[in-house]
Design a protein around this motif. Structure first.
Motif, PDB file in Angstrom:
ATOM      1  N   TRP A  71       3.572  20.604  -4.383  1.00  0.00           N
ATOM      2  CA  TRP A  71       3.859  19.273  -3.854  1.00  0.00           C
ATOM      3  C   TRP A  71       3.435  18.184  -4.826  1.00  0.00           C
ATOM      4  O   TRP A  71       3.901  17.057  -4.738  1.00  0.00           O
ATOM      5  N   SER A  82       4.124  14.222  -0.570  1.00  0.00           N
ATOM      6  CA  SER A  82       2.827  14.106   0.078  1.00  0.00           C
ATOM      7  C   SER A  82       1.840  14.030  -1.086  1.00  0.00           C
ATOM      8  O   SER A  82       1.364  15.038  -1.584  1.00  0.00           O
ATOM      9  N   SER A 139      -1.618  12.408  11.968  1.00  0.00           N
ATOM     10  CA  SER A 139      -0.224  12.531  11.549  1.00  0.00           C
ATOM     11  C   SER A 139       0.608  11.481  12.268  1.00  0.00           C
ATOM     12  O   SER A 139       0.190  10.949  13.299  1.00  0.00           O
ATOM     13  N   ASN A 292       2.690   6.583   7.006  1.00  0.00           N
ATOM     14  CA  ASN A 292       1.814   7.607   6.447  1.00  0.00           C
ATOM     15  C   ASN A 292       1.369   7.254   5.025  1.00  0.00           C
ATOM     16  O   ASN A 292       2.123   7.497   4.078  1.00  0.00           O
ATOM     17  N   HIS A 294      -0.362   8.979   3.463  1.00  0.00           N
ATOM     18  CA  HIS A 294      -0.389  10.281   2.759  1.00  0.00           C
ATOM     19  C   HIS A 294       0.975  10.664   2.196  1.00  0.00           C
ATOM     20  O   HIS A 294       1.101  11.685   1.530  1.00  0.00           O
ATOM     21  N   LYS A 295       1.974   9.870   2.452  1.00  0.00           N
ATOM     22  CA  LYS A 295       3.253  10.164   1.815  1.00  0.00           C
ATOM     23  C   LYS A 295       3.337   9.400   0.496  1.00  0.00           C
ATOM     24  O   LYS A 295       2.836   9.835  -0.508  1.00  0.00           O
ATOM     25  N   GLN A 300      -4.469  11.292  -0.242  1.00  0.00           N
ATOM     26  CA  GLN A 300      -4.440  12.736  -0.019  1.00  0.00           C
ATOM     27  C   GLN A 300      -4.149  13.048   1.448  1.00  0.00           C
ATOM     28  O   GLN A 300      -4.665  12.383   2.340  1.00  0.00           O
ATOM     29  N   PHE A 301      -3.315  14.061   1.703  1.00  0.00           N
ATOM     30  CA  PHE A 301      -2.971  14.484   3.057  1.00  0.00           C
ATOM     31  C   PHE A 301      -4.235  14.963   3.782  1.00  0.00           C
ATOM     32  O   PHE A 301      -5.006  15.730   3.221  1.00  0.00           O
ATOM     33  N   ASP A 302      -4.531  14.574   5.064  1.00  0.00           N
ATOM     34  CA  ASP A 302      -3.650  13.819   5.911  1.00  0.00           C
ATOM     35  C   ASP A 302      -4.235  12.444   6.204  1.00  0.00           C
ATOM     36  O   ASP A 302      -5.447  12.278   6.256  1.00  0.00           O
ATOM     37  N   CYS A 303      -3.336  11.474   6.438  1.00  0.00           N
ATOM     38  CA  CYS A 303      -3.791  10.113   6.716  1.00  0.00           C
ATOM     39  C   CYS A 303      -2.600   9.295   7.217  1.00  0.00           C
ATOM     40  O   CYS A 303      -1.673   9.003   6.460  1.00  0.00           O
ATOM     41  N   SER A 304      -2.607   8.993   8.490  1.00  0.00           N
ATOM     42  CA  SER A 304      -1.505   8.270   9.099  1.00  0.00           C
ATOM     43  C   SER A 304      -2.045   6.953   9.660  1.00  0.00           C
ATOM     44  O   SER A 304      -3.013   6.949  10.419  1.00  0.00           O
ATOM     45  N   ARG A 348     -11.471   9.824   7.262  1.00  0.00           N
ATOM     46  CA  ARG A 348     -10.296   9.640   6.399  1.00  0.00           C
ATOM     47  C   ARG A 348     -10.282   8.300   5.678  1.00  0.00           C
ATOM     48  O   ARG A 348      -9.507   8.102   4.754  1.00  0.00           O
TER      49      ARG A 348
END
Ligand SMILES: *Cc1c(COP(=O)(O)O)cnc(C)c1O
Length: 470
Positions: A71, A82, A139, A292, A294-295, A300-304, A348
């Protein structure tokens, strides 16, 4: 392994990570393993006695890494990226070392207060008005579920949680066909039921909901004795970047007193650039907005990031306060677990703080603007190449195309074979979607380390492979 050995392993792991990121472009983007390869390479039973970390680490490289789809590869053009920018990975490393569980203010005041500040920084970055308050969800799916539960409770005058849905008029929620499947699942889980998710037809190049059709659907439901509860809009849908006319749809929702949620999971990051905010005119009137970081933003995933115009409605829907969760003697504190479905919360906010400080908004804007400009350039080249047709125009950095050379009998089959052959080749990674029933290929650029050369290599790979397909 003990903590006194951690430093040497930690240094080795961070060297490995640096080397991985600097050379990931040499690997095939999508994992090239077959189903079961990894499973069969793993012992069927757990070890009874301790093993040497050296062996564990070797197996990580030999068994696990071949089964990873990269990714963070600069030519990952599939789905949506991501990203994991270096400073945010450092923050995650620190968080995993201190490992706090941040459900309440008192279970780590720094996590709560940094979250409050970071969500406000993000709010300002998107130019949302200062009435909006934010919370970090795990998410976008969770944020959308929380929003749907809130619209359900408001429509039921706050009695749904206690009395359930049995024996009442059906609740109705409205969206287009272009929304993410997380909307369907929120509707299932909330008990509203798929049959009550009303699909409004789309129109125009942005593939956005028709506001007049939305108004007509709500009126018809009211006339039939049903209970409209809310409208879910998308800004930058997953398939083609579909974007509803936010202003007009919010007008309709306001006229009927309905709660509104805007899913901008991917495209929300682009709103740090003023020149893209015309895609969501009137957004300041939405009740709930998710995007997001994180997109595209690089966290860094995850973080919405979930913003609410009236957070009290969300808290009223989700807060439960048994005695052991109460924080006595502190007024005005926030317990963010009251803002989400899960109780436990990771720390986060730290990775947002590291990221924003390390790049500054201007550094992030430059990256996004480049991705969009390069993607549009690729679009222009493909559009001018015989045999290729653009199916949906660029929305930010996303467009879709098909390969339909003269005499093509089964274009869906040809394009599916094209995308599969490209992904087996490994130099780039693309995914397909359907537009009005046709199978089409998506392209989007958004990886943090991608370059103009990487995007242009996509042109060479696509046309080279298309030319030899039978
Ligand atoms: C990625 C995406 C989602 C789902 O996001 P999660 O954080 O994985 O739940 C929802 N909506 C849109 C438009 C997306 O692009």
């Amino acid at each position: 392994m003990n903590w006194d050995e951690f430093g040497s392993w930690g240094r080795r792991v961070s060297d490995w990570a640096q080397d991985y990121h600097l050379t990931v472009g040499d690997r095939p983007v999508r994992a090239q393993t077959r189903p079961g390869d990894i499973l069969n390479a793993l012992p069927a039973a757990p070890p009874n006695t301790p093993e040497d970390m050296e062996e564990v680490f070797r197996d990580f490289e030999d068994i696990v890494m071949p089964g990873i789809t990269h990714w963070q590869h600069p030519r990952f053009f599939a789905y949506f990226n991501s990203n994991a920018a270096a400073p945010s990975v450092l923050a995650e490393f620190l968080v995993s070392a201190i490992a706090p569980q941040c459900m309440l203010w008192q279970t780590s005041p720094a996590a709560t207060e940094l979250e409050t500040r970071m969500m406000d920084w993000l709010r300002q970055s998107l130019d949302l008005p200062d009435g909006f308050a934010g919370v970090i969800q795990d998410s976008a799916s969770s944020a959308t579920l929380a929003a749907v539960l809130t619209m359900r409770e408001k429509a039921l005058n706050w009695t749904g949680n206690s009395a359930g849905l049995t024996g009442r008029a059906q609740l109705r929620v409205y969206c287009s066909d272009e929304v993410h499947t997380s909307v369907d699942r929120a509707i299932w889980v909330s008990g509203i039921g798929q049959d009550n998710l009303v699909r409004i037809p789309i129109k125009g190049d942005w593939r956005g909901m028709d506001p007049e059709a939305l108004d007509a659907a709500i009126r018809a439901d009211k006339a039939a004795g049903l209970t409209p509860a809310g409208v879910i809009l998308c800004v930058g849908g997953t398939g083609t970047g579909a974007t509803d006319p936010v202003d007009a749809c919010l007008d309709v929702a306001a006229r009927h007193g309905l709660f509104t949620h805007v899913d901008a999971a991917w495209a929300g990051s682009a709103m740090i650039c003023p020149e893209f905010r015309h895609y969501w005119p009137g957004i300041e009137r939405a009740d709930s907005i998710v995007f997001n970081p994180h997109k595209w933003l690089g966290v860094q995933f995850d973080c919405s990031a979930h913003f609410l115009r009236t957070p009290q409605d969300l808290v009223r829907t989700l807060a439960i306060q048994p005695e052991y969760l109460k924080t006595h003697g502190h007024d005005g504190i926030i317990n963010y677990s009251e803002w989400s479905v899960p109780l436990g919360r990771r720390f986060r906010a730290l990775k947002i703080w590291f990221l924003l400080r390390a790049y500054g908004l201007e550094g992030l804007r430059n990256r996004l603007r480049n991705h969009i400009a390069w993607s549009v350039a690729l679009h222009d080249q493909l559009a001018a190449t015989p045999g290729f047709e653009i199916v949906t125009p660029p929305m930010w950095s996303l467009f879709t195309f098909r390969y339909v050379p003269g005499g093509t009998v089964d274009p869906d089959d040809l394009n599916l074979r094209l995308v599969n052959t490209i992904n087996d080749d490994g130099r780039i990674y693309l995914t397909q979607t359907r537009v009005d029933g046709d199978l089409v290929i998506r392209f989007q650029a958004g990886q943090f380390e991608t370059t103009e050369e990487d995007v242009m290599m996509a042109y060479d790979v696509i046309t080279e492979i298309a030319a030899v397909l039978k």
